[in-house]
Motif scaffolding. Structure first.
Motif, PDB file in Angstrom:
ATOM      1  N   PRO A  10     -21.789 -21.723  10.995  1.00 30.40           N
ATOM      2  CA  PRO A  10     -21.879 -22.946  11.170  1.00 30.40           C
ATOM      3  C   PRO A  10     -23.471 -23.242  11.231  1.00 30.40           C
ATOM      4  CG  PRO A  10     -20.551 -21.797  12.969  1.00 30.40           C
ATOM      5  CD  PRO A  10     -21.135 -20.683  12.060  1.00 30.40           C
ATOM      6  N   TYR A  12     -26.515 -24.453  13.486  1.00 30.70           N
ATOM      7  CA  TYR A  12     -26.546 -24.429  14.717  1.00 30.70           C
ATOM      8  C   TYR A  12     -27.154 -25.726  15.356  1.00 30.70           C
ATOM      9  CZ  TYR A  12     -24.769 -19.591  14.149  1.00 30.70           C
ATOM     10  OH  TYR A  12     -24.180 -18.698  13.653  1.00 30.70           O
ATOM     11  N   TYR A  13     -26.931 -26.185  16.332  1.00 29.12           N
ATOM     12  CA  TYR A  13     -27.721 -27.409  16.992  1.00 29.12           C
ATOM     13  C   TYR A  13     -29.066 -26.773  17.505  1.00 29.12           C
ATOM     14  CZ  TYR A  13     -23.448 -30.404  17.096  1.00 29.12           C
ATOM     15  OH  TYR A  13     -22.379 -31.147  16.871  1.00 29.12           O
ATOM     16  N   ASP A  50     -28.566 -27.657  12.535  1.00 33.87           N
ATOM     17  CA  ASP A  50     -27.981 -28.957  12.431  1.00 33.87           C
ATOM     18  C   ASP A  50     -28.981 -29.907  13.242  1.00 33.87           C
ATOM     19  OD1 ASP A  50     -26.495 -31.122  12.228  1.00 33.87           O
ATOM     20  OD2 ASP A  50     -24.711 -30.119  13.237  1.00 33.87           O
ATOM     21  N   TRP A 227     -21.084 -35.216  11.906  1.00 30.79           N
ATOM     22  CA  TRP A 227     -20.204 -34.160  11.278  1.00 30.79           C
ATOM     23  C   TRP A 227     -20.141 -34.542   9.854  1.00 30.79           C
ATOM     24  CZ3 TRP A 227     -18.942 -29.689  12.617  1.00 30.79           C
ATOM     25  CH2 TRP A 227     -18.950 -29.418  14.119  1.00 30.79           C
ATOM     26  N   ALA A 230     -23.454 -32.812   8.581  1.00 30.83           N
ATOM     27  CA  ALA A 230     -23.532 -31.441   8.945  1.00 30.83           C
ATOM     28  C   ALA A 230     -22.477 -30.609   7.971  1.00 30.83           C
ATOM     29  CB  ALA A 230     -23.058 -31.046  10.441  1.00 30.83           C
ATOM     30  N   LEU A 231     -21.468 -31.037   7.574  1.00 26.57           N
ATOM     31  CA  LEU A 231     -20.376 -30.107   6.900  1.00 26.57           C
ATOM     32  C   LEU A 231     -20.809 -30.088   5.564  1.00 26.57           C
ATOM     33  CD1 LEU A 231     -16.980 -31.448   8.671  1.00 26.57           C
ATOM     34  CD2 LEU A 231     -17.661 -29.120   8.420  1.00 26.57           C
ATOM     35  N   TYR A 234     -22.856 -27.230   3.403  1.00 26.92           N
ATOM     36  CA  TYR A 234     -22.157 -26.088   2.656  1.00 26.92           C
ATOM     37  C   TYR A 234     -22.157 -26.172   1.135  1.00 26.92           C
ATOM     38  CZ  TYR A 234     -20.096 -24.903   7.393  1.00 26.92           C
ATOM     39  OH  TYR A 234     -19.885 -24.612   8.545  1.00 26.92           O
ATOM     40  N   ILE A 260     -16.426 -19.743  11.562  1.00 27.72           N
ATOM     41  CA  ILE A 260     -16.554 -20.661  12.605  1.00 27.72           C
ATOM     42  C   ILE A 260     -16.318 -20.351  13.946  1.00 27.72           C
ATOM     43  CG2 ILE A 260     -16.607 -22.835  10.847  1.00 27.72           C
ATOM     44  CD1 ILE A 260     -13.514 -23.190  12.346  1.00 27.72           C
ATOM     45  N   ASP A 263     -13.903 -23.636  18.624  1.00 30.90           N
ATOM     46  CA  ASP A 263     -14.138 -24.903  19.026  1.00 30.90           C
ATOM     47  C   ASP A 263     -14.436 -25.942  17.956  1.00 30.90           C
ATOM     48  OD1 ASP A 263     -16.198 -23.397  18.885  1.00 30.90           O
ATOM     49  OD2 ASP A 263     -17.640 -24.521  19.865  1.00 30.90           O
ATOM     50  N   TRP A 292     -14.512 -16.883  21.657  1.00 28.52           N
ATOM     51  CA  TRP A 292     -15.731 -17.007  22.387  1.00 28.52           C
ATOM     52  C   TRP A 292     -16.235 -15.793  23.053  1.00 28.52           C
ATOM     53  CZ3 TRP A 292     -14.002 -22.142  24.964  1.00 28.52           C
ATOM     54  CH2 TRP A 292     -14.167 -23.158  24.046  1.00 28.52           C
ATOM     55  N   TRP A 293     -17.329 -15.640  23.348  1.00 33.93           N
ATOM     56  CA  TRP A 293     -18.100 -14.642  24.385  1.00 33.93           C
ATOM     57  C   TRP A 293     -18.000 -15.457  25.653  1.00 33.93           C
ATOM     58  CZ3 TRP A 293     -18.521  -9.454  24.061  1.00 33.93           C
ATOM     59  CH2 TRP A 293     -18.676  -8.950  23.012  1.00 33.93           C
ATOM     60  N   LYS A 299     -16.859 -19.853  28.907  1.00 35.97           N
ATOM     61  CA  LYS A 299     -17.752 -19.839  27.665  1.00 35.97           C
ATOM     62  C   LYS A 299     -19.198 -19.719  27.928  1.00 35.97           C
ATOM     63  CE  LYS A 299     -18.658 -22.389  23.147  1.00 35.97           C
ATOM     64  NZ  LYS A 299     -18.963 -23.703  22.716  1.00 35.97           N
TER      65      LYS A 299
HETATM   66  N1  MSP Z   1     -23.628 -28.263  14.734  1.00 37.17           N
HETATM   67  C1  MSP Z   1     -22.330 -27.678  14.812  1.00 37.17           C
HETATM   68  C2  MSP Z   1     -21.566 -26.947  13.918  1.00 37.17           C
HETATM   69  C3  MSP Z   1     -21.809 -27.630  12.533  1.00 37.17           C
HETATM   70  S1  MSP Z   1     -21.308 -26.792  11.167  1.00 37.17           S
HETATM   71  C4  MSP Z   1     -21.137 -27.768   9.791  1.00 37.17           C
HETATM   72  C5  MSP Z   1     -22.134 -26.932  16.164  1.00 37.17           C
HETATM   73  N2  MSP Z   1     -23.277 -26.199  16.738  1.00 37.17           N
HETATM   74  S2  MSP Z   1     -23.372 -25.211  17.834  1.00 37.17           S
HETATM   75  O1  MSP Z   1     -24.663 -24.708  17.806  1.00 37.17           O
HETATM   76  O2  MSP Z   1     -22.983 -26.111  18.904  1.00 37.17           O
HETATM   77  O3  MSP Z   1     -22.352 -24.101  17.855  1.00 37.17           O
HETATM   78  C6  MSP Z   1     -22.337 -23.291  16.776  1.00 37.17           C
HETATM   79  C7  MSP Z   1     -21.376 -22.225  16.445  1.00 37.17           C
HETATM   80  O4  MSP Z   1     -21.623 -21.181  17.738  1.00 37.17           O
HETATM   81  C8  MSP Z   1     -19.898 -22.881  16.840  1.00 37.17           C
HETATM   82  O5  MSP Z   1     -19.121 -22.066  15.672  1.00 37.17           O
HETATM   83  C9  MSP Z   1     -19.492 -22.036  18.211  1.00 37.17           C
HETATM   84  O6  MSP Z   1     -18.032 -21.730  18.108  1.00 37.17           O
HETATM   85  C10 MSP Z   1     -20.391 -20.910  18.109  1.00 37.17           C
HETATM   86  N3  MSP Z   1     -20.223 -20.504  19.804  1.00 37.17           N
HETATM   87  C11 MSP Z   1     -21.328 -21.102  20.665  1.00 37.17           C
HETATM   88  N4  MSP Z   1     -21.010 -20.502  21.868  1.00 37.17           N
HETATM   89  C12 MSP Z   1     -19.987 -19.459  21.602  1.00 37.17           C
HETATM   90  C13 MSP Z   1     -19.532 -18.336  22.360  1.00 37.17           C
HETATM   91  N5  MSP Z   1     -19.760 -18.546  23.749  1.00 37.17           N
HETATM   92  N6  MSP Z   1     -18.887 -17.405  21.756  1.00 37.17           N
HETATM   93  C14 MSP Z   1     -18.774 -17.474  20.369  1.00 37.17           C
HETATM   94  N7  MSP Z   1     -19.190 -18.462  19.595  1.00 37.17           N
HETATM   95  C15 MSP Z   1     -19.649 -19.498  20.300  1.00 37.17           C
HETATM   96  O7  MSP Z   1     -20.919 -26.766  16.735  1.00 37.17           O
END
Ligand code: MSP
Length: 526
Positions: A10, A12-13, A50, A227, A230-231, A234, A260, A263, A292-293, A299
């Motif tokens: 994904p 990441y924000y 992101d 979204w 972001a999507l 790819y 992914i 969530d 998730w971890w 989470k």
């Molecule tokens: N920006 C969106 C994704 C857009 S993809 C087109 C987003 N970003 S995020 O930073 O919030 O999360 C990114 C990824 O990190 C997600 O797949 C989320 O599941 C993963 N994780 C965030 N916390 C997590 C855990 N504690 N454990 C495992 N993965 C988790 O969502």
């Protein structure tokens, strides 16, 4: 190019720094990409950030920065983290890059012109933290169903994507492509979600309220909703709209595998396929959702206290040990509890006592024979047994990795290392007086170690290179060509160096240090 390997994480924000929950999917994708390269497959590994949306706009405002300055700084920090964790991405996409803005505007304009997007009135509940709109019935006790936070009531004119019209098609697609959503139980979850009528998707925000987004070319008073922006990363990175990319979009794109977290399953397996279908683009190969971890049951996330920072753990245990632990202790698809005790135990039992010890013992035994690898002689059952175990290993590991079961693949490799240590116990080379027998034992055990370490290279690239350098072995390209038995050359110099993974005593020392990792108990053991 049938075996093209395109893997994505994904994006990441960027409104916070990476935590262990973000490091996990990135390391997992890295390991899968490295396995593909090891096997000589043309590989494209994409990650990125992101950068648009409310959360980023707010974070920048709090720091008195303009959003672009803020995201430039944050994107760099994410890249630095991945560099330190040895992430071998081929492309790092940022949603503010002109190449991406162009793709988003092109797709939106096209959908607008073809009536796939319409203007309507939106009344709903908005969760700022998740950047998601929810309908009344989605809310749980009046709160965001995803994160449980307060939601804001909003009524305004907006643009909508006719997602509902793809519902039947999508259900059918998922049924006819059973591997499209993995693991299987996630697929069932999505099919369950699709039993309720699908609504159209609000894709815009008025620029007056959210300026930090991509303007709609058909109405610049609006920016696109997160979204939809972001999507599309790819396809941008796969070369969509580019005339000349080294491997063309048509080849690369349909091979995409999206890794992914659970969530973001709905956005990836409902919104995204419908968007692609409407845009006339092929679907990705599949979507794989991991768990998730969690820390004490909840989470691990950016907004939680006690976030676990990957770089701090890497400083203590080393990058390769951290990579190993994260992949070894997570059963794909399920949640895993993070604990320093588990990490300590993996470090000591698997890395120091098993792998590190085998290398150390062998190097010292060879040193006593003059420091060069001896010539092997006739094999007994014991050698044949160890050899059979090791030569069967690569295929077993590849099959498990193909199935995302990296934890099981690692277990198999460490079982083989245990067998090699056991073999030394059984053959007791330190007692052997016969030089031919001694040569056979040392050669066989070194060769077993070499095969294991080649298979560990995607997970522990630095330690693997150190081991084969100490065994006097030159890795071929691709690495998989080095997986046949007999790759070590008798006469090669074998060197004794510092322990590969310093022992338990030192790890215990580290535990006594005041750890900067908040919320994680420092766990001095007796
Ligand atoms: N920006 C969106 C994704 C857009 S993809 C087109 C987003 N970003 S995020 O930073 O919030 O999360 C990114 C990824 O990190 C997600 O797949 C989320 O599941 C993963 N994780 C965030 N916390 C997590 C855990 N504690 N454990 C495992 N993965 C988790 O969502």
């Amino acid at each position: 190019m049938d075996d093209f390997f395109y893997i994505t994480t994904p994006i990441y924000y960027v409104n916070a720094e990476p935590h262990i929950g973000n490091a996990y999917p990135t390391i997992l994708a890295d390991v899968l990409a490295r396995f593909a390269r090891l096997r000589g497959r043309p590989t494209f590994f994409l990650t990125g950030v992101d950068e648009h949306g409310q959360k980023v706009q707010n974070a920048a405002r709090q720091l008195n920065l303009d959003p672009q300055t803020y995201v430039d700084e944050m994107a760099q920090r994410w890249q630095e983290t991945w560099k330190r964790l040895n992430i071998s991405y081929d492309d790092f996409i940022r949603t503010t890059q002109p190449r991406h803005v162009r793709v988003v505007q092109h797709v939106l304009q096209d959908l607008w012109q073809r009536g796939e997007i319409y203007r309507g009135e939106y009344a709903g509940w908005y969760c700022v933290a998740d950047e998601r709109f929810w309908t009344e019935k989605d809310l749980v006790n009046g709160l965001c169903p995803e994160c449980g936070r307060l939601v804001e009531r909003i009524v305004e004119a907006n643009y909508f994507f006719r997602m509902s019209k793809y519902q039947e098609w999508l259900v059918d697609y998922i049924h006819t492509h059973p591997d499209f959503i993995r693991p299987e139980w996630r697929r069932n979850e999505v099919l369950g979600f699709l039993r309720k009528p699908l609504e159209d998707l609000c894709i815009s925000r008025p620029a007056s309220r959210l300026s930090w987004g991509i303007p709609l070319s058909f109405d610049p008073a609006y920016v696109t909703y997160v979204w939809f922006d972001a999507l599309l990363n790819y396809v941008t990175a796969a070369g969509y709209l580019l005339k000349s990319s080294s491997a063309g979009f048509e080849t690369v794109w349909p091979k995409a595998m999206h890794l992914i977290g659970k969530d973001i399953l709905t956005t990836h397996s409902v919104y995204w396929p419908a968007m692609l279908k409407a845009a006339g683009l092929p679907q990705p190969r599949f979507i794989y959702a991991h768990g998730w971890w969690v820390l004490e049951g909840a989470k691990i996330s950016k907004s939680r206290d006690g976030t676990v920072k990957p770089l701090e753990l890497a400083d203590i245990y080393g990058v390769d040990a951290l990579r190993y632990f994260l992949l070894r202790d997570m059963t794909p698809g399920q949640d895993a509890e993070f604990s320093r005790e588990r990490l300590d135990s993996r470090y000591t039992v698997d890395l120091a006592n098993n792998l590190g010890n085998l290398l150390q013992r062998l190097a010292q035994l060879v040193a006593r024979q003059g420091g060069t690898l001896p010539q092997p002689g006739a094999e007994t059952d014991l050698e044949q047994e160890l050899r059979a175990l090791c030569t069967a290993l690569p295929q077993q590991v590849f099959d498990l990795v193909e199935d995302f079961a990296v934890n099981q693949a690692l277990e198999k490799i460490f079982d083989a290392l245990t067998a090699a240590n056991q073999y030394l116990e059984n053959t007791a080379p330190w007692k052997t007086r016969d030089p031919e027998r001694l040569g056979t034992i040392l050669y066989t055990a070194c060769e077993a170690l070499r095969l294991c370490i080649v298979l560990l290279a995607p997970v522990m690239p630095t330690k693997a290179a150190e081991v084969w350098q100490r065994l006097g072995w030159q890795p071929p390209e691709p690495l998989a060509n080095g997986l046949a038995w007999g790759g070590l050359h008798p006469g090669a110099p074998v060197s004794v160096g510092a322990p590969l993974f310093p022992r338990k005593e030192e790890v215990r020392e580290w535990n006594f240090r005041e750890l900067p990792v908040r919320g994680v108990r420092a766990t001095p053991k007796n």
